[in-house]
Design a protein around this motif. Structure first.
Motif, PDB file in Angstrom:
ATOM      1  N   ALA A   1      39.138 -16.440   0.808  1.00 45.83           N
ATOM      2  CA  ALA A   1      38.910 -15.519  -0.321  1.00 45.83           C
ATOM      3  C   ALA A   1      39.850 -14.326  -0.247  1.00 45.83           C
ATOM      4  O   ALA A   1      40.435 -13.916  -1.256  1.00 45.83           O
ATOM      5  CB  ALA A   1      37.459 -15.070  -0.354  1.00 45.83           C
ATOM      6  N   ARG A   2      40.019 -13.756   0.937  1.00 43.52           N
ATOM      7  CA  ARG A   2      40.940 -12.628   1.098  1.00 43.52           C
ATOM      8  C   ARG A   2      42.373 -13.040   0.782  1.00 43.52           C
ATOM      9  O   ARG A   2      43.120 -12.324   0.121  1.00 43.52           O
ATOM     10  CB  ARG A   2      40.856 -12.058   2.516  1.00 43.52           C
ATOM     11  CG  ARG A   2      39.653 -11.162   2.743  1.00 43.52           C
ATOM     12  CD  ARG A   2      39.733 -10.395   4.050  1.00 43.52           C
ATOM     13  NE  ARG A   2      39.810 -11.257   5.219  1.00 43.52           N
ATOM     14  CZ  ARG A   2      38.743 -11.808   5.806  1.00 43.52           C
ATOM     15  NH1 ARG A   2      37.544 -11.598   5.343  1.00 43.52           N
ATOM     16  NH2 ARG A   2      38.889 -12.571   6.861  1.00 43.52           N
ATOM     17  N   GLN A   3      42.759 -14.231   1.251  1.00 44.49           N
ATOM     18  CA  GLN A   3      44.101 -14.742   0.995  1.00 44.49           C
ATOM     19  C   GLN A   3      44.339 -14.901  -0.508  1.00 44.49           C
ATOM     20  O   GLN A   3      45.362 -14.502  -1.033  1.00 44.49           O
ATOM     21  CB  GLN A   3      44.296 -16.076   1.696  1.00 44.49           C
ATOM     22  CG  GLN A   3      45.605 -16.757   1.381  1.00 44.49           C
ATOM     23  CD  GLN A   3      45.645 -18.184   1.912  1.00 44.49           C
ATOM     24  OE1 GLN A   3      44.732 -18.661   2.557  1.00 44.49           O
ATOM     25  NE2 GLN A   3      46.704 -18.883   1.584  1.00 44.49           N
ATOM     26  N   LYS A   4      43.383 -15.494  -1.216  1.00 46.08           N
ATOM     27  CA  LYS A   4      43.529 -15.721  -2.646  1.00 46.08           C
ATOM     28  C   LYS A   4      43.520 -14.403  -3.423  1.00 46.08           C
ATOM     29  O   LYS A   4      44.213 -14.263  -4.407  1.00 46.08           O
ATOM     30  CB  LYS A   4      42.432 -16.641  -3.180  1.00 46.08           C
ATOM     31  CG  LYS A   4      42.482 -18.061  -2.611  1.00 46.08           C
ATOM     32  CD  LYS A   4      43.808 -18.750  -2.837  1.00 46.08           C
ATOM     33  CE  LYS A   4      43.994 -19.201  -4.242  1.00 46.08           C
ATOM     34  NZ  LYS A   4      45.239 -19.941  -4.480  1.00 46.08           N
ATOM     35  N   ALA A   5      42.759 -13.417  -2.943  1.00 46.78           N
ATOM     36  CA  ALA A   5      42.687 -12.117  -3.625  1.00 46.78           C
ATOM     37  C   ALA A   5      43.993 -11.344  -3.503  1.00 46.78           C
ATOM     38  O   ALA A   5      44.327 -10.561  -4.375  1.00 46.78           O
ATOM     39  CB  ALA A   5      41.532 -11.296  -3.059  1.00 46.78           C
TER      40      ALA A   5
END
Length: 119
Positions: A113-117
């Motif tokens: 999720a952090r990577q995609k954000a």
């Protein structure tokens, strides 16, 4: 000022989905756009009570929909990480309704999720 409603899809048609769907449907900030089940007949039966919601067969078909902003995952615990990973990879917001299988599962999904954000 007109506010755009968040378009929510639900993966799974179990007990918790039956509690959540009417809440989404009555929300001023969200609308129920699609519901998926392993069988199309089950998804169709579920959405019959929710005008405007579309029934789809399988999580991947729901995740692929352009009209779904966020995916609520109401699957058995053993399937949550897999479905959530696919939804996050597709750029969807993800809501999970009960604990994940393990702390490691949570860490993997959080990192994704952090990577995609940050993209």
């Amino acid at each position: 000022m007109t506010m755009t409603k968040a378009k929510i899809g639900i993966v799974g048609t179990g007990f918790i989905a039956t509690i959540l769907a009417p809440q989404i449907q009555s929300s001023k900030k969200a609308r129920l756009d699609a519901v998926s089940s392993r069988t199309l007949a089950k998804a169709e039966s579920f959405v019959a009570n929710y005008p405007g919601a579309i029934a789809v067969e399988g999580a991947d078909q729901l995740i692929a929909r352009d009209d779904v902003d966020a995916v609520y995952i109401a699957t058995p615990t053993s399937a949550k990480e897999d479905v959530a990973s696919r939804a996050l990879t597709a750029g969807k917001h993800v809501l999970i309704e009960k604990p994940l299988h393990s702390a490691a599962s949570f860490k993997r999904l959080s990192a994704l999720a952090r990577q995609k954000a940050s993209c």
